[in-house]
Design a protein around this motif. Structure first.
Motif, PDB file in Angstrom:
ATOM      1  N   LYS A  55       0.811  -1.224   0.000  1.00  0.00           N
ATOM      2  CA  LYS A  55       0.000   0.000   0.000  1.00  0.00           C
ATOM      3  C   LYS A  55       0.842   1.272   0.000  1.00  0.00           C
ATOM      4  N   SER A  85      -3.659  -1.795   6.222  1.00  0.00           N
ATOM      5  CA  SER A  85      -2.449  -1.549   5.433  1.00  0.00           C
ATOM      6  C   SER A  85      -2.434  -0.173   4.769  1.00  0.00           C
ATOM      7  N   GLY A 187      -5.492 -11.900  -4.306  1.00  0.00           N
ATOM      8  CA  GLY A 187      -6.722 -11.690  -3.579  1.00  0.00           C
ATOM      9  C   GLY A 187      -7.156 -10.259  -3.847  1.00  0.00           C
ATOM     10  N   VAL A 188      -8.418  -9.976  -3.584  1.00  0.00           N
ATOM     11  CA  VAL A 188      -8.915  -8.638  -3.879  1.00  0.00           C
ATOM     12  C   VAL A 188      -9.455  -7.954  -2.634  1.00  0.00           C
ATOM     13  N   GLY A 189      -8.917  -6.766  -2.376  1.00  0.00           N
ATOM     14  CA  GLY A 189      -9.495  -5.904  -1.356  1.00  0.00           C
ATOM     15  C   GLY A 189     -10.146  -4.761  -2.110  1.00  0.00           C
ATOM     16  N   THR A 190      -9.330  -3.802  -2.496  1.00  0.00           N
ATOM     17  CA  THR A 190      -9.832  -2.732  -3.367  1.00  0.00           C
ATOM     18  C   THR A 190      -9.796  -3.170  -4.826  1.00  0.00           C
ATOM     19  N   GLY A 191      -8.989  -4.163  -5.139  1.00  0.00           N
ATOM     20  CA  GLY A 191      -8.823  -4.596  -6.530  1.00  0.00           C
ATOM     21  C   GLY A 191      -7.702  -3.848  -7.243  1.00  0.00           C
ATOM     22  N   GLY A 192      -7.105  -2.866  -6.578  1.00  0.00           N
ATOM     23  CA  GLY A 192      -6.053  -2.057  -7.216  1.00  0.00           C
ATOM     24  C   GLY A 192      -4.893  -2.897  -7.731  1.00  0.00           C
ATOM     25  N   THR A 193      -4.499  -3.899  -6.943  1.00  0.00           N
ATOM     26  CA  THR A 193      -3.356  -4.734  -7.326  1.00  0.00           C
ATOM     27  C   THR A 193      -3.655  -5.510  -8.604  1.00  0.00           C
ATOM     28  N   CYS A 228      -7.176 -10.083   2.772  1.00  0.00           N
ATOM     29  CA  CYS A 228      -8.134  -9.593   1.785  1.00  0.00           C
ATOM     30  C   CYS A 228      -9.158 -10.692   1.511  1.00  0.00           C
ATOM     31  N   SER A 280      -2.417 -12.781   3.610  1.00  0.00           N
ATOM     32  CA  SER A 280      -2.811 -12.657   2.200  1.00  0.00           C
ATOM     33  C   SER A 280      -1.710 -13.171   1.279  1.00  0.00           C
ATOM     34  N   PRO A 306       1.827  -9.278  -0.163  1.00  0.00           N
ATOM     35  CA  PRO A 306       1.460  -7.877   0.117  1.00  0.00           C
ATOM     36  C   PRO A 306       1.994  -7.272   1.409  1.00  0.00           C
ATOM     37  N   ASP A 307       2.047  -8.067   2.519  1.00  0.00           N
ATOM     38  CA  ASP A 307       2.466  -7.375   3.751  1.00  0.00           C
ATOM     39  C   ASP A 307       3.221  -8.267   4.723  1.00  0.00           C
ATOM     40  N   TYR A 312       0.440  -9.255  12.582  1.00  0.00           N
ATOM     41  CA  TYR A 312      -0.515 -10.336  12.869  1.00  0.00           C
ATOM     42  C   TYR A 312      -0.144 -11.121  14.123  1.00  0.00           C
TER      43      TYR A 312
HETATM   44  N1  PMP Z   1      -3.276  -7.924   1.235  1.00  0.00           N
HETATM   45  C1  PMP Z   1      -3.565  -7.148   2.270  1.00  0.00           C
HETATM   46  C2  PMP Z   1      -2.845  -7.365   3.555  1.00  0.00           C
HETATM   47  C3  PMP Z   1      -4.520  -6.160   2.156  1.00  0.00           C
HETATM   48  O1  PMP Z   1      -4.800  -5.387   3.209  1.00  0.00           O
HETATM   49  C4  PMP Z   1      -5.199  -5.992   0.923  1.00  0.00           C
HETATM   50  C5  PMP Z   1      -6.272  -4.953   0.730  1.00  0.00           C
HETATM   51  N2  PMP Z   1      -6.646  -4.201   1.791  1.00  0.00           N
HETATM   52  C6  PMP Z   1      -4.866  -6.791  -0.128  1.00  0.00           C
HETATM   53  C7  PMP Z   1      -3.901  -7.752   0.068  1.00  0.00           C
HETATM   54  C8  PMP Z   1      -5.554  -6.644  -1.462  1.00  0.00           C
HETATM   55  O2  PMP Z   1      -5.026  -5.627  -2.261  1.00  0.00           O
HETATM   56  P1  PMP Z   1      -5.931  -4.676  -3.147  1.00  0.00           P
HETATM   57  O3  PMP Z   1      -6.595  -3.699  -2.221  1.00  0.00           O
HETATM   58  O4  PMP Z   1      -4.973  -4.007  -4.076  1.00  0.00           O
HETATM   59  O5  PMP Z   1      -6.948  -5.505  -3.844  1.00  0.00           O
END
Ligand code: PMP
Length: 326
Positions: A55, A85, A187-193, A228, A280, A306-307, A312
């Motif tokens: 992020k 994140s 995986g999708v949270g905002t989908g930006g990735t 996510c 994730s 991603p993180d 955790y």
């Molecule tokens: N991994 C983590 C730890 C996240 O917090 C998120 C989204 N909040 C994602 C993956 C997914 O990324 P994106 O928002 O780009 O879809």
């Protein structure tokens, strides 16, 4: 100098801290194979970004764009709704840029996250757990209206995906052998990735298949970990919440379901192999191994870690882990 299409704006130069941090080298892309004969997946080590997650990409991209447009300057306020994140990344970016940050989050968020944001000088508004991220978004909007703060709106801001298309994606293209990507898994949270990386690879001429790794409740139903997900059980992200994702076009999107238990066990395996990652990453890796089976031998499947794991420590990922005593 200005051109016909670019309006000249009077923005301050970016603060020195910010320029320094931007000169950090790209994150590594490395092939990871669990055992001989198993699929090899190309993993982008995004947990190595300065705030510990991917992020940082979107936080700096969105804020620096506003800064260059002259809409943000030292002392201004930024507010965002995020379960973790993105808030942490924005808190760091704001510290570097001399901005004030307010994170709006559901009260179920872990203490580690709250502590990190406060350490960077950010303020926190907690909304009741039952209101979730939707409640946090509404509250952030009210706060932005009341204070005049900039509200990046990561769930609908196209610059979220653009940060990944223009930076993360180009890095991967220059790192992967032959510059060819056959599959991208996330995986999708905002989908930006997934949206940004898919666009980067498709625009570079790759015949790339996008794979959405969807965590589903495993048999044991034991975990309550921030990761996510479209699952309402997992704090942070709710089905259909992201306009950015729902309005994007990802041709031939393939969904891969990964049980929570598998995501967690895969995360622990990654940690044991020396990748200090959060859940994730396990979800993405497990999904990517399936994607590699679908696409077949010799193909390049890319995913993202991603993180980092440290955020955790108070969750099931660590506190139900049966550490062997030797
Ligand atoms: N991994 C983590 C730890 C996240 O917090 C998120 C989204 N909040 C994602 C993956 C997914 O990324 P994106 O928002 O780009 O879809």
């Amino acid at each position: 100098m200005t051109t016909g299409s670019n309006k000249h704006v009077h923005s301050e130069p970016l603060p020195d801290n910010c320029r320094f941090i931007n000169s950090i080298a790209p994150t590594p892309l490395i092939p990871v194979q669990f055992e001989e004969g198993a699929a090899t997946v190309w993993c982008k080590l995004e947990f190595l970004n300065p705030s510990g997650s991917t992020k940082d990409r979107i936080a700096r991209f969105m804020l620096e764009k506003q800064w260059r447009l002259g809409r943000l300057k030292k002392g201004d306020k930024v507010v965002e709704a995020s379960s973790g994140s993105t808030s942490i990344a924005l808190a760091l970016a704001c510290a570097q840029m001399g901005l004030k940050f307010i994170a709006v989050m559901p009260e179920s968020v872990s203490n580690e996250r709250v502590a990190i944001i406060r350490a960077f000088g950010g303020d926190i508004i907690l909304v009741p757990k039952a209101e979730g991220v939707v409640g946090a978004i509404t509250r952030a909007g009210e706060e932005a209206e009341r204070t005049g703060a900039y509200f990046p709106r990561q769930f609908e801001n196209p610059d979220n995906a653009e940060a990944h298309r223009s930076a993360t994606g180009q890095e991967i293209l220059s790192q992967i052998p032959g510059g060819v990507v056959d599959g991208i898994v996330s995986g999708v949270g905002t989908g930006g990735t997934i949206v940004g990386l898919y666009n980067a690879f498709a625009q570079a001429g790759c015949a790339v298949t996008p794979f959405l790794a969807r965590p589903i409740e495993g048999e044991a139903h034991r975990y309550d970990i921030e990761c996510c997900s479209f699952s309402g059980r997992v704090p942070g992200v709710v089905d259909g919440l992201s306009k950015l994702f729902s309005e994007s076009t990802l041709p031939d999107l393939v969904e891969i379901s990964v049980e929570d238990d598998v995501a967690i066990e895969t995360t622990r395996k990654l940690v044991r192999r020396g990748f200090p990652v959060g859940p994730s990453s396990g979800l993405n890796y497990a999904g990517a191994v399936e994607a590699a089976k679908i696409l077949g031998p010799g193909t390049h499947v890319v995913t993202v870690f991603p993180d980092r794991m440290e955020r955790y420590f108070s969750t099931e990922l660590f506190n139900s882990w049966d550490f062997p005593v030797k």
